[in-house]
Design a protein around this motif. Structure first.
Motif, PDB file in Angstrom:
ATOM      1  N   GLY A 332      38.800  55.012  57.641  1.00  0.00           N
ATOM      2  CA  GLY A 332      39.880  55.504  56.493  1.00  0.00           C
ATOM      3  C   GLY A 332      39.308  54.885  55.097  1.00  0.00           C
ATOM      4  O   GLY A 332      38.330  54.043  54.963  1.00  0.00           O
ATOM      5  N   LYS A 333      39.861  55.727  54.264  1.00  0.00           N
ATOM      6  CA  LYS A 333      39.574  55.399  52.636  1.00  0.00           C
ATOM      7  C   LYS A 333      39.806  54.083  52.234  1.00  0.00           C
ATOM      8  O   LYS A 333      39.099  53.448  51.556  1.00  0.00           O
ATOM      9  CB  LYS A 333      40.063  56.745  51.868  1.00  0.00           C
ATOM     10  CG  LYS A 333      39.359  57.879  52.250  1.00  0.00           C
ATOM     11  CD  LYS A 333      39.982  58.976  51.258  1.00  0.00           C
ATOM     12  CE  LYS A 333      39.336  60.531  51.582  1.00  0.00           C
ATOM     13  NZ  LYS A 333      40.048  61.607  50.772  1.00  0.00           N
ATOM     14  N   ARG A 334      41.056  53.799  52.712  1.00  0.00           N
ATOM     15  CA  ARG A 334      41.782  52.332  52.134  1.00  0.00           C
ATOM     16  C   ARG A 334      40.622  51.168  52.613  1.00  0.00           C
ATOM     17  O   ARG A 334      40.157  50.495  51.669  1.00  0.00           O
ATOM     18  CB  ARG A 334      42.873  52.161  52.806  1.00  0.00           C
ATOM     19  CG  ARG A 334      43.490  50.806  52.515  1.00  0.00           C
ATOM     20  CD  ARG A 334      44.938  50.541  53.124  1.00  0.00           C
ATOM     21  NE  ARG A 334      45.697  49.351  52.677  1.00  0.00           N
ATOM     22  CZ  ARG A 334      45.412  48.237  53.376  1.00  0.00           C
ATOM     23  NH1 ARG A 334      44.605  48.314  54.631  1.00  0.00           N
ATOM     24  NH2 ARG A 334      45.970  47.104  53.037  1.00  0.00           N
ATOM     25  N   ALA A 335      40.192  51.214  53.821  1.00  0.00           N
ATOM     26  CA  ALA A 335      39.103  50.106  54.244  1.00  0.00           C
ATOM     27  C   ALA A 335      38.005  50.416  53.661  1.00  0.00           C
ATOM     28  O   ALA A 335      37.254  49.503  53.413  1.00  0.00           O
ATOM     29  CB  ALA A 335      39.309  50.329  55.794  1.00  0.00           C
ATOM     30  N   ALA A 336      37.625  51.556  53.556  1.00  0.00           N
ATOM     31  CA  ALA A 336      36.203  51.856  52.670  1.00  0.00           C
ATOM     32  C   ALA A 336      36.329  51.223  51.084  1.00  0.00           C
ATOM     33  O   ALA A 336      35.253  50.636  50.644  1.00  0.00           O
ATOM     34  CB  ALA A 336      35.991  53.076  52.765  1.00  0.00           C
ATOM     35  N   LEU A 337      37.443  51.507  50.629  1.00  0.00           N
ATOM     36  CA  LEU A 337      37.539  50.793  49.130  1.00  0.00           C
ATOM     37  C   LEU A 337      37.504  49.579  49.233  1.00  0.00           C
ATOM     38  O   LEU A 337      36.972  48.818  48.315  1.00  0.00           O
ATOM     39  CB  LEU A 337      38.665  51.263  48.748  1.00  0.00           C
ATOM     40  CG  LEU A 337      38.869  52.868  48.067  1.00  0.00           C
ATOM     41  CD1 LEU A 337      40.109  53.336  47.704  1.00  0.00           C
ATOM     42  CD2 LEU A 337      37.790  53.490  46.978  1.00  0.00           C
ATOM     43  N   ILE A 338      38.114  48.558  50.409  1.00  0.00           N
ATOM     44  CA  ILE A 338      38.124  47.281  50.393  1.00  0.00           C
ATOM     45  C   ILE A 338      36.768  46.659  50.681  1.00  0.00           C
ATOM     46  O   ILE A 338      36.315  45.851  49.944  1.00  0.00           O
ATOM     47  CB  ILE A 338      39.149  46.815  51.422  1.00  0.00           C
ATOM     48  CG1 ILE A 338      40.770  47.407  50.890  1.00  0.00           C
ATOM     49  CG2 ILE A 338      39.048  45.296  51.639  1.00  0.00           C
ATOM     50  CD1 ILE A 338      41.764  47.060  52.118  1.00  0.00           C
ATOM     51  N   VAL A 339      35.992  47.362  51.691  1.00  0.00           N
ATOM     52  CA  VAL A 339      34.749  47.012  52.018  1.00  0.00           C
ATOM     53  C   VAL A 339      33.745  47.010  50.639  1.00  0.00           C
ATOM     54  O   VAL A 339      32.873  46.262  50.524  1.00  0.00           O
ATOM     55  CB  VAL A 339      34.375  47.800  53.238  1.00  0.00           C
ATOM     56  CG1 VAL A 339      32.694  47.388  53.368  1.00  0.00           C
ATOM     57  CG2 VAL A 339      35.014  47.411  54.321  1.00  0.00           C
ATOM     58  N   CYS A 340      34.003  48.261  49.827  1.00  0.00           N
ATOM     59  CA  CYS A 340      33.289  48.367  48.679  1.00  0.00           C
ATOM     60  C   CYS A 340      33.257  47.087  47.826  1.00  0.00           C
ATOM     61  O   CYS A 340      32.266  46.573  47.627  1.00  0.00           O
ATOM     62  CB  CYS A 340      33.807  49.656  47.928  1.00  0.00           C
ATOM     63  SG  CYS A 340      32.972  49.961  46.255  1.00  0.00           S
ATOM     64  N   HIS A 341      34.457  46.766  47.563  1.00  0.00           N
ATOM     65  CA  HIS A 341      34.540  45.776  46.286  1.00  0.00           C
ATOM     66  C   HIS A 341      34.073  44.454  46.886  1.00  0.00           C
ATOM     67  O   HIS A 341      33.227  43.646  46.135  1.00  0.00           O
ATOM     68  CB  HIS A 341      35.897  45.817  45.824  1.00  0.00           C
ATOM     69  CG  HIS A 341      36.267  46.967  45.077  1.00  0.00           C
ATOM     70  ND1 HIS A 341      35.765  47.076  44.092  1.00  0.00           N
ATOM     71  CD2 HIS A 341      37.431  47.874  45.385  1.00  0.00           C
ATOM     72  CE1 HIS A 341      36.273  48.345  43.253  1.00  0.00           C
ATOM     73  NE2 HIS A 341      37.113  48.923  44.226  1.00  0.00           N
ATOM     74  N   PHE A 342      34.404  43.925  48.053  1.00  0.00           N
ATOM     75  CA  PHE A 342      34.141  42.895  48.681  1.00  0.00           C
ATOM     76  C   PHE A 342      32.549  42.690  48.892  1.00  0.00           C
ATOM     77  O   PHE A 342      32.073  41.539  48.710  1.00  0.00           O
ATOM     78  CB  PHE A 342      34.809  42.490  50.040  1.00  0.00           C
ATOM     79  CG  PHE A 342      36.336  42.132  49.746  1.00  0.00           C
ATOM     80  CD1 PHE A 342      36.504  41.216  48.409  1.00  0.00           C
ATOM     81  CD2 PHE A 342      37.162  42.574  50.588  1.00  0.00           C
ATOM     82  CE1 PHE A 342      38.092  41.106  48.370  1.00  0.00           C
ATOM     83  CE2 PHE A 342      38.527  42.308  50.559  1.00  0.00           C
ATOM     84  CZ  PHE A 342      39.078  41.570  49.210  1.00  0.00           C
ATOM     85  N   LEU A 479      43.559  45.731  48.777  1.00  0.00           N
ATOM     86  CA  LEU A 479      44.231  45.190  50.128  1.00  0.00           C
ATOM     87  C   LEU A 479      45.837  45.193  50.049  1.00  0.00           C
ATOM     88  O   LEU A 479      46.325  45.548  50.819  1.00  0.00           O
ATOM     89  CB  LEU A 479      43.413  43.919  50.433  1.00  0.00           C
ATOM     90  CG  LEU A 479      43.820  43.151  51.723  1.00  0.00           C
ATOM     91  CD1 LEU A 479      43.341  44.042  52.809  1.00  0.00           C
ATOM     92  CD2 LEU A 479      43.475  42.031  51.641  1.00  0.00           C
ATOM     93  N   ARG A 480      46.245  44.751  48.905  1.00  0.00           N
ATOM     94  CA  ARG A 480      47.579  44.497  48.703  1.00  0.00           C
ATOM     95  C   ARG A 480      48.192  45.850  48.293  1.00  0.00           C
ATOM     96  O   ARG A 480      49.525  45.971  48.396  1.00  0.00           O
ATOM     97  CB  ARG A 480      47.774  43.272  47.908  1.00  0.00           C
ATOM     98  CG  ARG A 480      47.285  42.024  48.341  1.00  0.00           C
ATOM     99  CD  ARG A 480      47.635  41.028  47.255  1.00  0.00           C
ATOM    100  NE  ARG A 480      48.989  40.701  46.909  1.00  0.00           N
ATOM    101  CZ  ARG A 480      49.760  39.940  47.831  1.00  0.00           C
ATOM    102  NH1 ARG A 480      49.311  39.206  48.898  1.00  0.00           N
ATOM    103  NH2 ARG A 480      51.044  39.794  47.467  1.00  0.00           N
ATOM    104  N   TRP A 481      47.665  46.755  47.348  1.00  0.00           N
ATOM    105  CA  TRP A 481      48.403  47.612  46.685  1.00  0.00           C
ATOM    106  C   TRP A 481      48.114  48.899  47.265  1.00  0.00           C
ATOM    107  O   TRP A 481      49.299  49.750  47.120  1.00  0.00           O
ATOM    108  CB  TRP A 481      47.616  47.782  45.210  1.00  0.00           C
ATOM    109  CG  TRP A 481      48.619  48.439  44.228  1.00  0.00           C
ATOM    110  CD1 TRP A 481      49.938  48.368  44.159  1.00  0.00           C
ATOM    111  CD2 TRP A 481      48.352  48.679  42.809  1.00  0.00           C
ATOM    112  NE1 TRP A 481      50.549  48.991  43.026  1.00  0.00           N
ATOM    113  CE2 TRP A 481      49.347  49.150  42.298  1.00  0.00           C
ATOM    114  CE3 TRP A 481      46.751  48.907  42.168  1.00  0.00           C
ATOM    115  CZ2 TRP A 481      49.343  49.716  40.868  1.00  0.00           C
ATOM    116  CZ3 TRP A 481      46.870  49.342  41.006  1.00  0.00           C
ATOM    117  CH2 TRP A 481      48.120  49.968  40.255  1.00  0.00           C
TER     118      TRP A 481
END
Length: 493
Positions: A332-342, A479-481
């Motif tokens: 999913g895109k949400r998980a991808a965006l989180i992995v991107c920043h971390f 992650l939260r938003w």
């Protein structure tokens, strides 16, 4: 029925058209980063001031980013192919002028001209692509190749620049554009069709000028203050630029066809996606530029070796960009965006153990780990931003996403580069405003050289730490938003 099938099945002409379009796309992104390893050589040849050196690097990105949306509207009205041909011609003229520029001022002007031309190429190339591939599945494949080529250009820019400079003079990094431009101008008329919007909106010239001038004045104030210290001129410039940008934002609300539709930012997914387009490019451009100086001017590495050391990060970035769409289908895109920043936050921290005595291993680890995050950013930002808004506003969303990439590339050097310059000015030997200018001074004692290099490395560490903290914060926000429904929400909901 057979006619419809033929229309939806791209033939050889469409794929050849894609290949031709990828040439200018690759050049636009390549020229955003090709100078990162070349700047020490340019500094030796043209002796620009600290301010001029930073402007030579990022005036290109500011010109592209501030004019992308405007030229997208102009192309809709007067024809995308015409604008592509005109833009490619001007890009070639600007490249030739930059290659033979005899002074920093003329090189700066040539880079600005290249940026203006680059702003005509990206939106028009994407629109022409959409016309070539009428079938949605094939069009998605073509746009994926487009995104991968754009990402690859940014990633390999320093490598290409370093390899050229190993054999030729600094102007060769611009002359390499000319064969690609020539091939495009020869084959584009035969392979690409003209594209116009059915209802083009009016281009608001006041908005174009206000946004560009406001952005440039704001950044000028910040850069001048970092290089020279606080004084009346940079403070007034910053205030004037900020005021113009606020007025620009207010003006957009009253326009029937705004240059930038700020109401789109009410959507959380869209907002995070656009920031993800801006911040990773800012971090990548600043880290690549500062690391290029670190490898050459601190560790004294030959330019070819410095270029080859950038390859692992470039491979990680490009590979991630290519495989991310497949991975996103699973996580999913949400998980991808989180992995991107971390991953970017973690990778940037690997620059902190570097010293004046060594740090090649840390640099490779940093670019490889952060490269995964950068690749995810390239691959998912535009599609996430467009998918977060109603279908009728997809064009505006895509334009803002593209603009965030280019502005981020310029802001990274402008802001994080200026922060590193400020640290050098405060902690360095106070003989010159930059490391390269200091090292060119005659009869420097060894302790002075060591102090100058140590001050630069401190500036690199501060810039990397700030960028890492910003990505850590944005990862937590994502992650939260971001709602979990962002992974499954249909486009044009």
């Amino acid at each position: 029925m057979s006619q419809q099938h033929a229309k939806n099945s791209p033939g050889l002409r469409a794929w050849l058209g894609l290949l031709v379009v990828l040439g200018p796309v690759l050049l636009v992104s390549l020229d955003g980063s090709i100078l990162f390893l070349a700047m020490p050589r340019i500094s030796q040849a043209l002796t620009p001031t600290a301010d001029q050196a930073l402007w030579i690097l990022d005036i290109y990105g500011f010109a592209v980013g501030s004019l992308l949306i405007a030229f997208g509207n102009i192309g809709d009205r007067y024809g995308r192919l015409k604008l592509l041909m005109l833009g490619a011609t001007i890009f070639g003229i600007g490249s030739a002028a930059a290659a033979f520029a005899p002074s920093p001022e003329l090189l700066l002007a040539a880079r600005a001209l290249m940026g203006i031309a680059g702003a005509t190429l990206l939106p028009s190339a994407l629109a022409v692509l959409s016309e070539l591939f009428s079938d949605p599945r094939r069009r998605a494949q073509a746009i994926g190749i487009f995104a991968a080529a754009f990402a690859a250009g940014f990633a390999i820019g320093p490598v290409v620049g370093g390899m050229l400079l190993e054999r030729f003079w600094w102007g060769s990094v611009f002359l390499v554009n000319l064969p690609v431009i020539a091939l495009f101008l020869i084959f584009a008329p035969a392979l690409l069709g003209e594209v116009r919007a059915t209802r083009p909106g009016r281009v608001d010239v006041v908005s174009v000028v206000t946004s560009a001038v406001g952005l440039l004045l704001t950044v000028f104030g910040l850069k001048h203050a970092a290089a020279e210290g606080l004084s009346v001129i940079p403070v007034l410039a910053w205030l004037a630029g900020a005021a113009l940008l606020v007025w620009f934002a207010r003006r957009q609300r009253a326009l029937e066809h705004p240059l930038m539709d700020f109401s789109l930012f009410r959507d959380r997914v869209f907002t995070v996606a656009v920031i993800t387009g801006l911040l990773p490019l800012a971090a990548w451009s600043a880290a690549a530029y500062l690391a290029g100086i670190y490898l050459q001017s601190v560790l004294d590495l030959p330019i070819l070796r410095a270029a080859l050391l950038a390859l692992p990060g470039a491979v990680a970035l490009t590979t991630t960009c290519i495989v991310t769409p497949v991975v996103v289908d699973r996580i999913g895109k949400r998980a991808a965006l989180i992995v991107c920043h971390f991953s970017i936050a973690t990778g940037l921290l690997f620059l902190l153990p570097t010293t004046i005595a060594g740090g090649i291993g840390w640099y490779i680890a940093s670019t490889t780990i952060a490269g995964i995050g950068y690749g995810i950013s390239f691959a998912v930002v535009a599609d996430t931003a467009v998918g977060a808004v109603p279908a009728a506003r997809a064009g505006s969303a895509g334009a803002i996403a593209e603009t965030s990439n280019e502005i981020g590339n310029a802001l990274g050097i402008a802001l994080l580069g200026s922060l590193a310059a400020l640290i050098f000015r405060l902690q360095g030997p106070e003989l010159a405003p930059t490391l390269d200018e200091t090292l060119q001074l005659p009869e420097l004692a060894a302790p002075v050289v060591e102090d100058a290099r140590a001050a630069f490395v401190t500036g690199l560490h501060v810039a990397a730490a700030v960028a890492s903290l910003l990505h850590l914060a944005l990862g937590i926000v994502a992650l939260r938003w971001l709602p979990r429904s962002a992974d499954t929400a249909p486009r044009g909901r």
